[in-house]
Structures are given as structure tokens and as C-alpha cells.
Design an enzyme around this catalytic site. Structure first.
Site, short mmCIF file in Angstrom:
data_model
loop_
_atom_site.label_atom_id
_atom_site.label_comp_id
_atom_site.label_asym_id
_atom_site.label_seq_id
_atom_site.Cartn_x
_atom_site.Cartn_y
_atom_site.Cartn_z
N GLU A 89 0.83 -1.21 0.00
CA GLU A 89 0.00 0.00 0.00
C GLU A 89 0.87 1.26 0.00
OE1 GLU A 89 -2.73 1.55 -0.18
OE2 GLU A 89 -4.38 0.15 0.08
N ARG A 145 -7.41 0.25 13.36
CA ARG A 145 -6.09 0.65 12.90
C ARG A 145 -6.27 1.71 11.83
NH1 ARG A 145 -5.21 -0.95 7.71
NH2 ARG A 145 -5.86 -3.00 6.98
N ASN A 185 -5.69 3.28 8.11
CA ASN A 185 -5.53 2.75 6.76
C ASN A 185 -4.81 3.81 5.93
OD1 ASN A 185 -5.83 0.47 5.08
ND2 ASN A 185 -7.50 1.46 4.00
N GLU A 212 -9.60 -6.19 9.83
CA GLU A 212 -10.38 -7.13 9.04
C GLU A 212 -10.27 -8.55 9.60
OE1 GLU A 212 -9.80 -5.47 4.57
OE2 GLU A 212 -7.99 -5.73 5.77
N ASN A 269 -9.96 5.19 2.85
CA ASN A 269 -9.00 4.82 1.81
C ASN A 269 -8.50 6.03 1.02
OD1 ASN A 269 -7.41 2.74 0.70
ND2 ASN A 269 -9.14 1.35 0.86
N ASP A 305 -9.92 1.71 -3.97
CA ASP A 305 -8.89 1.63 -2.92
C ASP A 305 -8.07 2.92 -2.94
OD1 ASP A 305 -6.86 0.72 -1.13
OD2 ASP A 305 -7.18 -1.34 -1.74
#
Length: 299
Positions: free
Chosen positions: A18, A101, A103, A121, A154, A204
Site C-alpha cells: 500500500e 487501525r 488505513n 479485518e 481509503n 482503494d
């Protein structure tokens, strides 16, 4: 469009790669692998990778004006010292939500570090809903919370004139826009500017190009799409040889290359056989458009 070339430049096998960020000073691509708790720096000249381990899932990394980097680790905004591999906590959020958490995160044009949270998740894109919030870390290290009830905070970026903030809450299947006040960092007037189509799957990470168009990585969709935020039309689709594309940024010496991260987690063994490069870092050239340099956190 036949000149587009897609190449896996790094077989990193990220479980969930990511937050790609180009660092011009070192000709390097920064990125994270969230579940393995690693921040990585790939030197595009030597092709070598340096990795820094942290003590919780690390979901985004950004440049810091005074040197080093900032990152979102667990529910903390942290400063990273690459030389001694240390992380210093600047602020903590969601203290009442032990299962949350951070992202995705990105620095705005005034040097604030925006990032949102989500519940951990239980499987990829399977989680307790509405547990996340959107925050920003100001240069003086105070944190502002903008809104809650977020599923998976996101992709985020700002318009070229800095008057619009673009944002994705993945499970809304929408790219949203807000009016943005650069002086104060305040947002208002939320609206949807693009709804993803079924085959595009889950929006995303996201970045903007030098023409003001948005590029959105489509998780499970195996593609990045180019969207015109003014008209709400999709302008282009670039398919990749992996399903779980997670984020994208422009880089290279003139920001004419696009780098795309992706994930391996959640891909069945038989599916991995047809996408052996899953979890790698991809470079796309020949798009015919450039990006802009990332902003640095000023705190």
C-alpha cells in the site's frame, strides 16, 4: 494507447502492499506492507530494497520536510528515522476502539497529514462496519477529527487548485469530493463524483495527475481507472496481471511513470498460479500523462 507498458519491477510478495510514494531526492519508491509491519524503500537506480520493521500494522508512509518520514502505525501517527530505524509517536487516535487501525494516508498541500481508520479485518474487506473516522495531523501535532461512521478509510488527494479534497470510503463504492479550505484544513459539502461499476469492484488508493484527473486502484478489479472529477466519467482503464490492486502514485524523474501496489492476502492458491506477481510493485509507462510531486509533512 498501445504504447502502455506494464512491468513488475519488484517481486516483493507483499501480503498487502500500500501507500506508494515517490521520493525524488533518492529516486526511490516508498511503500508499506500492512500486515507484515514493514516500511520499504525501493531504489529505482540500484533496484535494491531497504526495509524497516515497526511494532504494529503500518498503513501509510509520507515524506517529512525536516527529514525522514511520517507513517500511520496501528492507531498512531509516527515520525520515522530511517537511519536508526526508530519510530516516535506524534499522536494517537481511536483510543476507545482497541480493534481499529489506520488505513490510507496522504499529506495535503499545506503539509498536514490526513489519514483515516477502520476496524481490523477478519478477512480481506470483511470487517465490523462504521468503526472508522477521518483525521488529520497538523504541523503542531494536534489532531483534528472530521467525521466517523467510516467503513474502510481509503484513497485521498487534492485538486490542483487545492480547493477540492477527494476521498474514498471503500465500501461505499464511491469517489467523493469535499470543498476544501487550504488555510484551515476544513472540509464541507460532501458529494459523490464517481460510482464504481460492478466489474471495477472496490475503490482503494488514489492519486491525481497533472491534468487534474483521478486515478483509482480497484481492489479485486485488477485495474486502475482514470476518472474525470468534473464530469464523473471514466476516461481510461488500465488492467494489471494481478487482481488485488491497492494503490497508485506517479514517479520517475519527470513523474511520467505510474507505480501500483497490490496484495497477495486472500488469493486462493490456485489463483496465485495465474498471478505469480501478486504482491509485487508494478510500473506503468506510456500513459501519456504525468503526475505531480507528493507534499511533505511540515511538522
Amino acid at each position: 494507447m498501445s504504447s502502455i507498458k506494464i512491468q513488475c519491477v519488484l517481486l516483493e510478495n507483499c501480503r498487502c502492499g500500500e501507500s506508494p510514494v515517490w521520493e525524488e531526492a533518492s529516486n526511490s519508491l516508498l511503500f508499506v506492507d500492512i500486515p507484515t509491519r514493514k516500511v520499504c524503500r525501493w531504489d529505482s537506480l540500484t533496484k535494491q530494497v531497504q526495509r524497516m520493521s515497526v511494532d504494529a500494522p503500518v498503513s501509510s508512509v509520507a515524506l517529512r520536510q525536516s527529514g525522514g518520514y511520517v507513517a500511520t502505525i496501528g492507531t498512531k501517527f509516527c515520525a520515522l528515522n530511517w537511519e536508526d530505524q526508530s519510530a516516535v509517536v506524534l499522536a494517537t487516535v481511536d483510543k476507545d476502539k482497541k480493534n481499529n487501525r489506520f488505513n490510507d494516508g496522504k499529506v495535503d498541500p499545506a503539509g498536514r497529514y490526513f489519514a483515516g481508520t477502520m476496524a481490523e479485518e477478519t478477512a480481506p474487506a470483511v470487517l465490523e462496519r462504521h468503526q472508522g473516522s477521518l483525521y488529520s495531523l497538523f504541523p503542531d501535532h494536534h489532531v483534528q477529527k472530521y467525521f466517523d461512521q467510516v467503513d474502510i478509510s481509503n484513497g485521498l488527494d487534492w485538486s490542483l487548485d487545492h480547493k477540492v479534497f477527494y476521498y474514498i470510503d471503500s465500501l461505499s463504492y464511491s469517489v467523493d469530493a469535499f470543498d476544501y479550505d487550504l488555510q484551515t484544513g476544513q472540509i464541507s459539502n460532501r458529494r459523490s463524483i464517481y460510482k464504481l461499476e460492478k466489474e471495477e469492484q472496490i475503490p482503494d488508493g488514489m492519486c491525481i495527475d497533472a491534468e487534474g484527473k483521478l486515478w483509482v486502484a480497484c481492489y479485486n478489479g485488477g485495474r486502475v481507472i482514470r476518472v474525470d472529477p468534473q464530469t464523473g466519467k471514466r476516461l481510461q482503464t488500465v488492467k494489471l496481471p494481478v487482481d488485488k490492486t491497492t494503490s497508485c502514485c506517479f514517479g520517475g524523474k519527470d513523474y511520467s511513470e505510474m507505480y501500483v501496489t497490490c496484495a497477495r492476502d486472500g488469493i486462493a492458491p490456485q489463483s496465485l498460479l495465474r498471478q505469480p506477481e501478486a504482491g509485487g510493485i508494478f510500473k506503468i509507462t506510456g500513459l501519456g500523462v504525468k503526475g505531480i510531486a507528493p507534499f511533505s509533512y511540515t511538522g
